[in-house]
Design a protein around this motif. Structure first.
Motif, PDB file in Angstrom:
ATOM      1  N   GLU A 286       0.974  -1.415   0.048  1.00 18.22           N
ATOM      2  CA  GLU A 286       0.133   0.011  -0.212  1.00 18.22           C
ATOM      3  C   GLU A 286       0.788   1.165   0.282  1.00 18.22           C
ATOM      4  OE1 GLU A 286      -3.366   0.239   2.995  1.00 18.22           O
ATOM      5  OE2 GLU A 286      -4.651  -1.581   2.388  1.00 18.22           O
ATOM      6  N   ASP A 287       1.929   1.340   0.466  1.00 21.18           N
ATOM      7  CA  ASP A 287       3.116   2.164   0.465  1.00 21.18           C
ATOM      8  C   ASP A 287       3.119   2.575  -0.767  1.00 21.18           C
ATOM      9  OD1 ASP A 287       2.272   2.948   3.193  1.00 21.18           O
ATOM     10  OD2 ASP A 287       3.963   1.773   4.501  1.00 21.18           O
ATOM     11  N   TRP A 288       3.809   1.956  -1.284  1.00 22.23           N
ATOM     12  CA  TRP A 288       4.438   2.012  -3.001  1.00 22.23           C
ATOM     13  C   TRP A 288       3.383   2.205  -3.484  1.00 22.23           C
ATOM     14  CZ3 TRP A 288       6.945  -3.241  -3.955  1.00 22.23           C
ATOM     15  CH2 TRP A 288       8.122  -3.644  -2.725  1.00 22.23           C
ATOM     16  N   ILE A 289       1.956   1.898  -3.762  1.00 12.61           N
ATOM     17  CA  ILE A 289       1.225   2.574  -4.167  1.00 12.61           C
ATOM     18  C   ILE A 289       0.443   4.051  -4.125  1.00 12.61           C
ATOM     19  CG2 ILE A 289      -1.446   2.389  -4.690  1.00 12.61           C
ATOM     20  CD1 ILE A 289      -1.591  -0.712  -3.589  1.00 12.61           C
ATOM     21  N   ILE A 290       0.599   4.591  -2.923  1.00 14.52           N
ATOM     22  CA  ILE A 290       1.022   5.597  -2.187  1.00 14.52           C
ATOM     23  C   ILE A 290       2.092   6.756  -2.927  1.00 14.52           C
ATOM     24  CG2 ILE A 290       0.286   7.237  -0.359  1.00 14.52           C
ATOM     25  CD1 ILE A 290      -2.332   5.835  -1.077  1.00 14.52           C
ATOM     26  N   GLU A 291       3.027   6.328  -2.876  1.00 14.43           N
ATOM     27  CA  GLU A 291       4.155   6.763  -3.643  1.00 14.43           C
ATOM     28  C   GLU A 291       4.220   6.688  -4.337  1.00 14.43           C
ATOM     29  OE1 GLU A 291       9.355   6.592  -3.858  1.00 14.43           O
ATOM     30  OE2 GLU A 291       7.691   5.226  -2.660  1.00 14.43           O
ATOM     31  N   PHE A 292       3.792   6.301  -5.381  1.00 14.03           N
ATOM     32  CA  PHE A 292       3.816   5.689  -6.566  1.00 14.03           C
ATOM     33  C   PHE A 292       2.500   6.751  -7.127  1.00 14.03           C
ATOM     34  CE2 PHE A 292       1.719   4.330 -11.534  1.00 14.03           C
ATOM     35  CZ  PHE A 292       2.243   4.027 -12.031  1.00 14.03           C
ATOM     36  N   ALA A 293       0.834   7.421  -6.623  1.00 15.50           N
ATOM     37  CA  ALA A 293       0.516   7.969  -7.081  1.00 15.50           C
ATOM     38  C   ALA A 293       0.351   9.391  -6.663  1.00 15.50           C
ATOM     39  CB  ALA A 293      -1.131   7.892  -6.111  1.00 15.50           C
ATOM     40  N   ALA A 294       1.375   9.667  -5.240  1.00 14.89           N
ATOM     41  CA  ALA A 294       1.889  10.652  -5.154  1.00 14.89           C
ATOM     42  C   ALA A 294       3.124  11.627  -6.325  1.00 14.89           C
ATOM     43  CB  ALA A 294       2.142  10.705  -3.735  1.00 14.89           C
ATOM     44  N   LYS A 295       3.836  10.470  -6.636  1.00 16.30           N
ATOM     45  CA  LYS A 295       5.060  11.466  -7.130  1.00 16.30           C
ATOM     46  C   LYS A 295       4.082  11.954  -8.596  1.00 16.30           C
ATOM     47  CE  LYS A 295       8.771   8.875  -5.439  1.00 16.30           C
ATOM     48  NZ  LYS A 295       9.762   8.513  -6.519  1.00 16.30           N
ATOM     49  N   TYR A 296       3.341  11.414  -9.590  1.00 16.67           N
ATOM     50  CA  TYR A 296       2.467  11.597 -10.891  1.00 16.67           C
ATOM     51  C   TYR A 296       1.853  12.823 -10.191  1.00 16.67           C
ATOM     52  CZ  TYR A 296       4.385   7.967 -13.471  1.00 16.67           C
ATOM     53  OH  TYR A 296       5.115   6.778 -14.702  1.00 16.67           O
ATOM     54  N   ILE A 297       1.043  12.697  -9.102  1.00 15.63           N
ATOM     55  CA  ILE A 297      -0.028  13.686  -8.751  1.00 15.63           C
ATOM     56  C   ILE A 297       0.961  14.854  -8.396  1.00 15.63           C
ATOM     57  CG2 ILE A 297      -1.299  14.573  -6.970  1.00 15.63           C
ATOM     58  CD1 ILE A 297      -2.972  12.022  -6.795  1.00 15.63           C
ATOM     59  N   ASN A 298       1.668  15.196  -8.301  1.00 19.26           N
ATOM     60  CA  ASN A 298       2.568  15.699  -7.909  1.00 19.26           C
ATOM     61  C   ASN A 298       3.549  16.565  -8.491  1.00 19.26           C
ATOM     62  OD1 ASN A 298       4.879  17.738  -5.885  1.00 19.26           O
ATOM     63  ND2 ASN A 298       6.625  16.545  -7.258  1.00 19.26           N
ATOM     64  N   ALA A 299       3.379  15.813  -9.466  1.00 15.56           N
ATOM     65  CA  ALA A 299       4.407  16.298 -10.555  1.00 15.56           C
ATOM     66  C   ALA A 299       3.014  16.721 -11.852  1.00 15.56           C
ATOM     67  CB  ALA A 299       4.351  15.329 -11.618  1.00 15.56           C
ATOM     68  N   ILE A 300       2.106  17.198 -11.594  1.00 14.56           N
ATOM     69  CA  ILE A 300       1.222  17.126 -12.833  1.00 14.56           C
ATOM     70  C   ILE A 300       0.607  18.925 -12.226  1.00 14.56           C
ATOM     71  CG2 ILE A 300       0.284  15.003 -13.620  1.00 14.56           C
ATOM     72  CD1 ILE A 300      -2.496  15.418 -12.428  1.00 14.56           C
ATOM     73  N   ASN A 301       0.888  18.747 -11.082  1.00 16.83           N
ATOM     74  CA  ASN A 301       0.173  20.194 -10.146  1.00 16.83           C
ATOM     75  C   ASN A 301       1.778  20.880 -10.047  1.00 16.83           C
ATOM     76  OD1 ASN A 301      -2.080  20.375  -8.769  1.00 16.83           O
ATOM     77  ND2 ASN A 301      -1.622  17.993  -8.262  1.00 16.83           N
ATOM     78  N   LEU A 302       2.929  20.724 -10.572  1.00 15.33           N
ATOM     79  CA  LEU A 302       4.316  21.536 -10.858  1.00 15.33           C
ATOM     80  C   LEU A 302       4.200  21.922 -12.335  1.00 15.33           C
ATOM     81  CD1 LEU A 302       7.120  19.406  -8.791  1.00 15.33           C
ATOM     82  CD2 LEU A 302       5.647  21.427  -8.163  1.00 15.33           C
ATOM     83  N   SER A 303       4.445  22.700 -12.600  1.00 16.91           N
ATOM     84  CA  SER A 303       4.920  23.311 -14.116  1.00 16.91           C
ATOM     85  C   SER A 303       5.605  22.323 -14.470  1.00 16.91           C
ATOM     86  CB  SER A 303       5.116  25.127 -14.138  1.00 16.91           C
ATOM     87  OG  SER A 303       6.224  24.762 -13.935  1.00 16.91           O
ATOM     88  N   SER A 304       5.916  22.427 -15.810  1.00 14.64           N
ATOM     89  CA  SER A 304       6.741  21.709 -17.359  1.00 14.64           C
ATOM     90  C   SER A 304       8.698  22.400 -16.253  1.00 14.64           C
ATOM     91  CB  SER A 304       6.636  21.361 -18.099  1.00 14.64           C
ATOM     92  OG  SER A 304       6.579  23.541 -18.720  1.00 14.64           O
ATOM     93  N   ASP A 305       8.310  24.117 -16.751  1.00 12.00           N
ATOM     94  CA  ASP A 305       9.862  24.752 -15.999  1.00 12.00           C
ATOM     95  C   ASP A 305       9.950  24.177 -14.353  1.00 12.00           C
ATOM     96  OD1 ASP A 305       8.996  26.378 -17.690  1.00 12.00           O
ATOM     97  OD2 ASP A 305       8.728  28.062 -17.499  1.00 12.00           O
ATOM     98  N   ASP A 306       9.368  24.337 -13.807  1.00 15.50           N
ATOM     99  CA  ASP A 306       9.072  23.575 -11.890  1.00 15.50           C
ATOM    100  C   ASP A 306       9.993  22.605 -12.535  1.00 15.50           C
ATOM    101  OD1 ASP A 306       8.105  25.492 -11.134  1.00 15.50           O
ATOM    102  OD2 ASP A 306       6.694  24.590 -10.645  1.00 15.50           O
TER     103      ASP A 306
END
Length: 1024
Positions: A387-407
């Motif tokens: 479960e912790d791997w599922i959360i880490e996997f999702a968190a990384k992608y959700i974090n990235a889509i909320n950052l700009s490509s410049d970031d």
């Protein structure tokens, strides 16, 4: 809080792992910590079936870094490493990560590292990628590019299709392939040779041969599991056989008719034929490719020789070896060719890492097993096992889509030391990842785990989790925001079929919470963001959902904060002697005091509750002022009984649609219940209702009708249903369909979509009907349009499958079935009338919605599509019209106002003559790919068609006709012709220092002055 966009979601969550930036890729990278080396199975004929976690329980597990370290430790040795695993497990991702890390850790002046993505799915594209690394001198580079450009590129599309189909027929005629017997092959050859079968099935637009040609030319990449010859596409339906193969205008031969009937009625045989045809695809590709395996080896050998001269080495990272259909065996031979073998002393060392499915490995295992340096297997749940791997996997992608490509780029340029973290205002979405707080908004931890668990076992892969959960919900969130919980269907897609029911464990009746109007939303919230129950927590949680989440979604926690949760008791077997009833209204039978006393000693609490509930129902029936305090169970029992005892398909509804109405308790109102609201299904206080409820309570208690007097009670319940059936069906239909004409909405939405896609060529009823049942979203290539058009087309693509599902539901009817399948026919008369009405009303005209909206999700999607089109159509038309107007203006500067075939043809000939003159006679070479189109045999006819279409756009009085013309107008092709004229004008200016020339716009002038033009040009050159 950062505002995400659809574009950013698409940039980051690209499930092909080939198009996102290197920075986004590394920002979302999830380490592979569960890799193993392949274990050879006992039965070598079924090795691909063994690639499952359980086989490797005792295997040595290693990480991606350990694999990389091993590669680096043997950097001077030949290495051929295969990365193997199930579809969607992350093979492509691991291959790409190894490429980035290997390249980063090696001197690029010594190690030439090249990555071949899945999108480079042809030999031509692959070789170009390698040549772009500037390994060979320019002349040798050009030599190989010219070589792979030869062959099929000289053919027209029609010639190439004919060639491919002819090769297929020859293979079958010669009895090649082993999947079916010789007699069936003979019939199949006759079937393929029939002109009607050829035209309408195999050679039609977007048909199997069209798809095969595009596969060969690299214009399409087949999805996992997708085949060239799909079994549902290679046959005529029973009703079409006589019409097409035994009509007055065409009589097929005996073998063709026999196979047509077999394919139409015997599914197993149809699948067998499709499998056989697919087994021939590789042979067909090999015999039609303009190169051979020796050509491929020659290219690689020269590249490796050139690298060896400069003391360099080659490392090749191939994302998916399966893309090389038809040449996969040849490329394997290249990769296993060691520089240490005898005669290879001039070749540099080659290291290769390739991604492979189990099926590919199965085919080549025998020849590969001794040649592979290492065969790494990605375990099925190596990324999402915990479960912790599922959360880490999702968190990384959700974090990235909320950052700009410049970031993202800035972080990566700084060597990616500390991952930038998006800050979210809602802490209920915070999760901890390696001691760092990250947000998974709009999810929380529960939501991610719950939705992942809803995926079927076959889809619990990183790719499906990204595509069907994270990306799907993020896009819906952009569309609906907090209102996303108003409909469970917003969370449904191709993998998740339903969110299921609330758990019975520690359940507090939803009706206890106010307001009742929020019941559905509360359940959706708790099922996704919570634990599926109404249990209370110490800090005010309900179902593990905090008050903050309820507040965010605008929902009330409920007025009853002191609800006592019922404790569940273990159910005991039913003692049927306690269920004695009389025939008169199901009244309880009389017993003596002694017997009653004895019964009480053995009654369970569940039996006591049943008696209490029946007594409460009886009091409610007998006393008009009595309140029926039972709320949930009576509604659920009636809803379930009605749902499962009516054949909804015969009523013009599907079971699932009826279930949506009857499964909602708030839709059922029983007179005298202690809840507010009226509901759409009204159950009155009467004797027959009392008898119905009594019967259903006993049915539920006994898990069926097998109890004393059960038959009689079932008859009474069915009698109630027969009496009220028509009324019930009517109100349920009205709730599902609203006051809309669903047939009209479905057809209009489908026609609008087909119009935007350029699939409708004429506003003819029969043509449109044919296209309604022939179109596939993934089929064919659409004409390129301007950006606004493409944006609208993309938004429509999201719901188009549902639109055509709706068309099938509304207009197809079951006429029979057999062991091999069901037969349907299209209600042509009704469909014809609806299509004609849409055309009469105007396709492009707005659809005015009157009355309530339908509850049918498919119909709602149809309305959504129409709304998207309605909002954008004026801008689409204006943009396309402006482009057409500008194009026409540019063309008239070259061809004059009165453009005809003769003028275009003559101008084209003179332009070509001029180009040949300066190149061959004056030795003044030029390079401009834009001018290549001038040599096209179809230059005159194609350009004239485009010009005539442009003219009709400006003169037509029908808005539907205008939109049809714009949809079919190939603006990309038109732009290429304009580009060619402009390039030619630029060339004239450039060569003006050497000589002057004047190609007149007038046909008459050109005809008389051509000799003088050439002579003047020659004189100018000779005097220089």
């Amino acid at each position: 809080m950062a505002k995400i966009s659809e574009q950013r979601i698409e940039e980051v969550i690209n499930t092909t792992a080939t198009e996102c930036s290197e920075a986004d890729f590394m920002l979302t990278h999830m380490p592979f910590n569960s890799l193993v080396d392949y274990i050879k199975p006992i039965d070598s004929s079924t090795q691909h079936l063994y690639i499952v976690d359980s086989v490797y329980e005792n295997a040595t597990v290693f990480s991606e870094n350990e694999l990389l370290d091993d590669m680096m430790a043997n950097t001077n040795s030949h290495q051929f490493i295969m990365i193997q695993g199930k579809n969607g497990c992350g093979k492509s991702h691991l291959v790409r990560w190894l490429y980035y890390q290997f390249k980063k850790n090696n001197d690029e002046n010594v190690e030439k590292s090249i990555f071949i993505p899945r999108s480079k799915n042809t030999l031509k594209a692959t070789i170009k990628t390698i040549l772009d690394a500037d390994i060979l001198p320019e002349d040798r580079k050009k030599h190989y590019l010219d070589q792979i450009d030869a062959g099929t590129t000289d053919m027209s599309d029609v010639e190439f299709k004919d060639t491919v189909f002819s090769v297929l027929k020859v293979i079958i005629k010669n009895y090649e392939g082993e999947n079916i017997d010789k007699i069936l092959k003979v019939k199949l050859h006759h079937y393929l040779s029939d002109p009607v079968v050829e035209e309408q099935i195999f050679m039609c637009d977007d048909g199997p041969i069209d798809k095969l040609c595009k596969k060969i030319n690299g214009k399409i990449v087949l999805k996992d599991g997708e085949e060239i010859f799909e079994e549902e596409e290679i046959f005529f339906s029973p009703s079409d056989i006589n019409k097409n193969l035994f009509s007055s205008s065409h009589r097929a031969d005996k073998e063709t008719l026999e196979l047509a009937k077999i394919l139409a009625t015997q599914k197993k045989e149809r699948i067998k034929v499709a499998q056989y045809l697919n087994s021939l695809v590789e042979i067909v590709i090999k015999r039609t490719l303009p190169f051979s395996g020796s050509d491929l080896r020659e290219v690689f050998d020269e590249i490796r020789i050139e690298l060896k001269k400069h003391g360099q080495k080659l490392s090749l990272f191939i994302e998916d070896i399966n893309i090389f259909t038809g040449i996969d065996s040849e490329i394997i031979e290249v990769l296993i060719n060691k520089h240490t073998d005898v005669g290879n002393d001039k070749l540099c060392r080659i290291l290769s890492v390739i991604g492979s499915t189990d099926a590919f490995f199965d085919r080549f295992h025998t020849s590969l097993q001794e040649r592979l340096t290492r065969n790494v297997v990605i375990l099925e749940k190596s990324l999402l096992k915990k479960e912790d791997w599922i959360i880490e996997f999702a968190a990384k992608y959700i974090n990235a889509i909320n950052l700009s490509s410049d970031d993202s780029e800035k972080w990566y340029r700084n060597d990616g030391e500390s991952i930038p973290v998006w800050k979210c205002a809602y802490d209920f979405s915070d999760v901890m990842v390696h001691g760092k707080k990250m947000s998974v908004f709009p999810f929380n931890r529960n939501a991610l785990i719950n939705l992942y668990k809803l995926l079927p076992e076959s889809s619990k892969s990183p790719r499906c989790f990204l595509k069907d959960v994270i990306k799907h919900v993020e896009l819906r969130w952009l569309m609906f925001g907090p209102k996303i919980i108003s409909e469970e269907r917003y969370f449904y897609n191709s993998s998740i079929a339903t969110l299921g029911r609330m758990s019975d464990k520690d359940e507090v009746l939803n009706e206890s919470f106010e307001p009742i109007s929020e019941q559905k939303e509360r359940e959706t919230l708790i099922k996704i963001w919570g634990n599926g129950t109404f249990s209370h927590g110490e800090n005010g949680e309900i179902g593990d959902v905090s008050p903050a989440v309820f507040e965010f979604f605008g929902l009330h926690l409920g007025n009853d904060s002191n609800v006592v949760l019922p404790r569940k008791e273990e159910k005991k077997p039913v003692d049927k002697t306690t269920d004695q009833t009389s025939n008169q209204g199901f009244e309880a039978g009389s017993t003596t005091t002694e017997v009653k006393s004895e019964i009480k000693k053995v009654k369970s609490k569940e039996e006591e509750k049943l008696e209490e509930d029946i007594s409460a129902i009886k009091r409610w029936y007998e006393n008009p002022t009595e309140t029926l305090k039972l709320v949930r169970e009576p509604k659920e029992y009636i809803g379930s009984f009605v749902l499962n005892n009516i054949t909804w398909e015969h009523e013009g509804l599907t079971y699932s649609l009826a279930s949506k109405v009857l499964g909602e308790r708030r839709n059922i109102f029983i007179e005298g219940q202690s809840v507010s609201g009226t509901g759409i299904i009204k159950i009155d206080r009467s004797l027959e209702t009392y008898q119905l409820l009594r019967a259903l309570y006993y049915y539920s208690f006994n898990k069926g009708w097998d109890f004393e007097n059960g038959d009689e009670q079932y008859i009474r319940a069915k009698a109630w249903l027969i009496k009220h059936r028509r009324e019930l069906v009517g109100v349920i239909k009205n709730e599902v369909l609203g006051e809309q004409d669903i047939d009209y909405i479905a057809v209009k939405a489908a026609i609008v979509y087909l119009l935007v896609k350029g699939r409708i060529t004429t506003l003819d009823v029969k043509t449109i009907i044919k296209e309604l049942f022939a179109f596939k979203k993934t089929s064919g290539e659409c004409i390129k349009k301007e950006q606004k058009w493409l944006d609208v087309e993309s938004r429509m693509d999201d719901v188009c499958d549902e639109i055509f599902d709706l068309i099938n539901i509304r207009f197809r009817a079951l006429v029979g079935s057999s062991n091999d399948g069901a037969y349907f026919f299209v209600d042509g008369e009704r469909l014809n009338a609806v299509v004609k009405k849409v055309l009469d009303d105007g396709i492009v005209s707005d659809l005015k919605i009157k009355g309530t909206l339908p509850n049918d999700a498919l119909a709602v999607n149809a309305l959504k599509l129409l709304n998207v089109f309605s909002e954008a159509k004026d801008e689409l038309i204006d943009e396309e019209r402006q482009f057409t107007k500008d194009a026409k203006k540019k063309l008239t500067t070259w061809l004059g106002e009165d453009i005809n075939e003769s003028i275009i043809n003559k101008t084209n000939m003179e332009m070509i003559r001029y180009l040949r003159f300066i190149k061959d006679d004056c030795n003044l070479p030029y390079e401009d790919i834009s001018l290549k189109i001038l040599y096209d045999d179809l230059f005159t006819s194609h350009l004239l068609d485009l010009i005539n279409s442009s003219n009709r756009v400006t003169t037509s009085s029908s808005i539907d006709e205008v939109f049809l013309l714009l949809a079919k107008l190939d603006t990309e092709a038109l732009a290429k012709y304009i580009e060619a004229f402009e390039a030619f004008g630029k060339l004239l200016t450039e060569k003006n220092n050497y000589f002057s020339s004047n190609i007149d716009k007038s046909l008459e002038q050109k005809a008389t002055k051509i000799k003088e033009v050439i002579k003047t040009s020659l004189d100018s050159v000779s005097n220089m």
